[in-house]
Design a protein around this motif. Structure first.
Motif, short mmCIF file in Angstrom:
data_model
loop_
_atom_site.label_atom_id
_atom_site.label_comp_id
_atom_site.label_asym_id
_atom_site.label_seq_id
_atom_site.Cartn_x
_atom_site.Cartn_y
_atom_site.Cartn_z
N TYR A 197 0.84 -1.20 0.00
CA TYR A 197 0.00 0.00 0.00
C TYR A 197 0.87 1.24 0.00
O TYR A 197 1.94 1.27 0.62
N LEU A 198 0.40 2.27 -0.69
CA LEU A 198 1.03 3.59 -0.68
C LEU A 198 0.12 4.51 0.12
O LEU A 198 -1.10 4.51 -0.07
N ILE A 199 0.70 5.27 1.03
CA ILE A 199 -0.09 6.16 1.88
C ILE A 199 0.40 7.60 1.71
O ILE A 199 1.56 7.89 2.01
N GLU A 200 -0.46 8.46 1.22
CA GLU A 200 -0.15 9.88 1.09
C GLU A 200 -0.53 10.59 2.39
O GLU A 200 -1.65 10.40 2.90
N VAL A 201 0.40 11.38 2.92
CA VAL A 201 0.17 12.05 4.20
C VAL A 201 0.56 13.53 4.10
O VAL A 201 1.62 13.86 3.56
N VAL A 202 -0.29 14.39 4.63
CA VAL A 202 0.03 15.81 4.80
C VAL A 202 0.00 16.10 6.30
O VAL A 202 -0.98 15.77 6.98
N VAL A 209 -3.07 15.69 8.79
CA VAL A 209 -4.39 16.26 8.51
C VAL A 209 -5.05 15.57 7.32
O VAL A 209 -6.27 15.58 7.18
N ILE A 210 -4.26 14.96 6.46
CA ILE A 210 -4.77 14.15 5.34
C ILE A 210 -4.01 12.83 5.35
O ILE A 210 -2.78 12.81 5.40
N THR A 211 -4.75 11.72 5.29
CA THR A 211 -4.13 10.39 5.12
C THR A 211 -4.97 9.64 4.10
O THR A 211 -6.15 9.40 4.32
N VAL A 212 -4.36 9.30 2.97
CA VAL A 212 -5.07 8.57 1.92
C VAL A 212 -4.31 7.28 1.61
O VAL A 212 -3.10 7.32 1.35
N TYR A 229 -2.94 1.13 -9.46
CA TYR A 229 -3.22 1.83 -8.20
C TYR A 229 -4.73 1.82 -7.98
O TYR A 229 -5.50 2.20 -8.87
N SER A 230 -5.13 1.41 -6.80
CA SER A 230 -6.55 1.36 -6.46
C SER A 230 -6.80 2.28 -5.27
O SER A 230 -6.21 2.09 -4.20
N VAL A 231 -7.65 3.30 -5.48
CA VAL A 231 -8.00 4.23 -4.40
C VAL A 231 -9.43 3.94 -3.99
O VAL A 231 -10.34 4.02 -4.82
N SER A 232 -9.63 3.60 -2.72
CA SER A 232 -10.97 3.26 -2.24
C SER A 232 -11.01 3.35 -0.72
O SER A 232 -10.02 3.02 -0.05
N HIS A 237 -7.64 1.19 6.56
CA HIS A 237 -7.60 0.36 7.77
C HIS A 237 -7.17 1.22 8.97
O HIS A 237 -6.09 1.82 8.93
N PRO A 238 -7.96 1.27 10.03
CA PRO A 238 -7.60 2.11 11.19
C PRO A 238 -6.22 1.77 11.77
O PRO A 238 -5.47 2.68 12.15
N VAL A 239 -5.85 0.49 11.80
CA VAL A 239 -4.54 0.11 12.35
C VAL A 239 -3.42 0.68 11.49
O VAL A 239 -2.41 1.20 12.01
N LEU A 240 -3.59 0.63 10.16
CA LEU A 240 -2.59 1.18 9.24
C LEU A 240 -2.48 2.70 9.41
O LEU A 240 -1.37 3.25 9.47
#
Length: 400
Positions: A197-202, A209-212, A229-232, A237-240
């Motif tokens: 998984y790739l996680i974009e964070v600001v 403030v942003i986690t995708v 890439y699948s965005v959904s 996942h809360p743990v992730l």
């Protein structure tokens, strides 16, 4: 008074270009420093750039001179930013110095060198085992690992210098190959099996403030190449998400943005790497389509100390399929783009190379030659639509 954002480097399309458009949308005038003469020649293709300057980006002193000149002309520079690997650190440092922004520099620097990053996070539950190999790159330390392992240059990006090593002979060949680029060291990591998984964070004031979360499909063609890439919301996942918050905190991010790559290994989240910028290509576009959020705009809001728009406007399932070729040749033509665009659920079909360009099988992410982006009522439907539409597209190559 008009305020300006200076962008250090860009690409013709993708996340870095989206960043310039976001600056315009926020009401700023845009200045681009580029060392790509092609962009200067094709100035008319950059309608979102108010002023463009040819600057040798390899030399910080030249960048500083240009910034000082602009300020002496009376221009108020709000921030200096780059969405490109090579310049993200220097841009942030100059922005803090010239514009009074408060971007976290140490974590950016740590992320630029994978060995430094691994060392900093040693002993954390999410960290994997690794060995740093210094010149002349003795294989002795690798004996503690069982194959397969991953061999990489600590300063590479885009999968160019990341090799899967299955045995001693491949290790010898891999070291020989990567040594040619004279890296300061090499990194050997345990190979982690599991979905990635790739996680974009600001991050603003230590808080993400942003986690995708984006699921990646990875194919191995001599290198690890992400082809899907699948965005959904199903991947949120809360743990992730909590683990990502822990990692950016461990790295010392107060203000900034990054993307992490993580794998779920035997029910535990393991960190693959961190890059101190948004992922390139269509990443910003697919997240906008999925949630109505712009990562590049929210990153600019951190630099500009503006309030965030972190609420999702909607939730959709988006899949982006990247196209590669399986032989080397000169591109004669591409057919099927219009047909693909007419398929149900297709958002965008993008073909990168122009006729005459030499295409080759992928050994880096730069050898992906276009994508199809689709939406669907489910993760599975969006993926099927993107992949089905991509079958309409054919690259005709002349052997060379």
């Amino acid at each position: 008074m008009n305020e300006y954002i200076i962008y250090i480097g860009t690409n013709q399309s993708g996340s870095p270009r989206d960043g310039i458009e976001a600056g315009k949308k926020l009401g700023y005038s845009t200045i681009l420093f580029t060392n790509r003469r092609k962009f200067i020649r094709e100035r008319e293709l950059f309608q979102d750039v108010d002023e463009m300057y040819e600057v040798d980006l390899r030399h910080e002193e030249e960048i500083r001179r240009e910034i000082s000149t602009l300020q002496q002309e009376g221009k108020k520079i709000a921030c200096i930013i780059s969405f490109l690997d090579s310049y993200v650190y220097v841009a942030a440092r100059l922005s803090n110095e010239f514009c009074g922004t408060d971007i976290s520099l140490e974590p950016i620097a740590d992320c630029m060198d994978k060995t430094v990053l691994r060392t900093k996070l040693t002993g954390k539950e999410y960290s994997s085992d690794f060995i740093k190999m210094d010149p002349p790159f003795s294989k002795d330390g690798v004996k503690t690992f069982s194959y397969p392992v991953v061999l990489k240059s600590p300063v590479s990006n885009g999968s160019k210098d990341v090799l899967l090593i299955r045995n001693q002979d491949e290790l010898t060949a891999g070291i020989k190959k990567l040594k040619r680029k004279k890296p300061p060291s090499l990194l050997v990591e345990e190979y982690l099996e599991g979905p990635q998984y790739l996680i974009e964070v600001v991050i603003k004031e230590r808080k993400p403030v942003i986690t995708v979360v984006v699921k990646q499909q990875i194919d191995y063609h001599k290198r690890f190449i992400v082809t899907g890439y699948s965005v959904s919301p199903v991947y949120h996942h809360p743990v992730l998400v909590r683990k990502v918050g822990e990692i950016v905190n461990d790295l010392g991010f107060v203000n900034g943005s990054c993307h992490l790559e993580m794998r779920l290994v035997k029910n535990k989240w393991k960190l693959i790497e961190v890059n101190p910028r948004i992922s390139g290509g269509a990443m910003n576009k697919m997240i906008e389509e999925a949630y109505g959020l712009s990562i590049v705009e929210e990153t600019l809001r951190v630099y500009l100390s503006k309030p965030h728009h972190s609420e999702r406007k909607w939730e959709k399932h988006i899949y982006t399929y990247y196209m590669t070729v399986n032989k080397t040749g000169k591109l004669l033509k591409v057919i099927g783009k219009n047909m693909a665009e007419q398929q149900e659920g297709i958002i965008e079909v993008y073909i990168k190379p122009k006729n005459g360009k030499t295409l080759r099988p992928p050994t880096s992410m730069g050898h992906r030659y276009g994508y199809v982006m689709a939406s669907g009522e489910s993760v599975q439907e969006s993926e099927r639509r993107a992949k089905d539409a991509s079958k309409d597209i054919q690259f005709y190559l002349e052997s060379i």
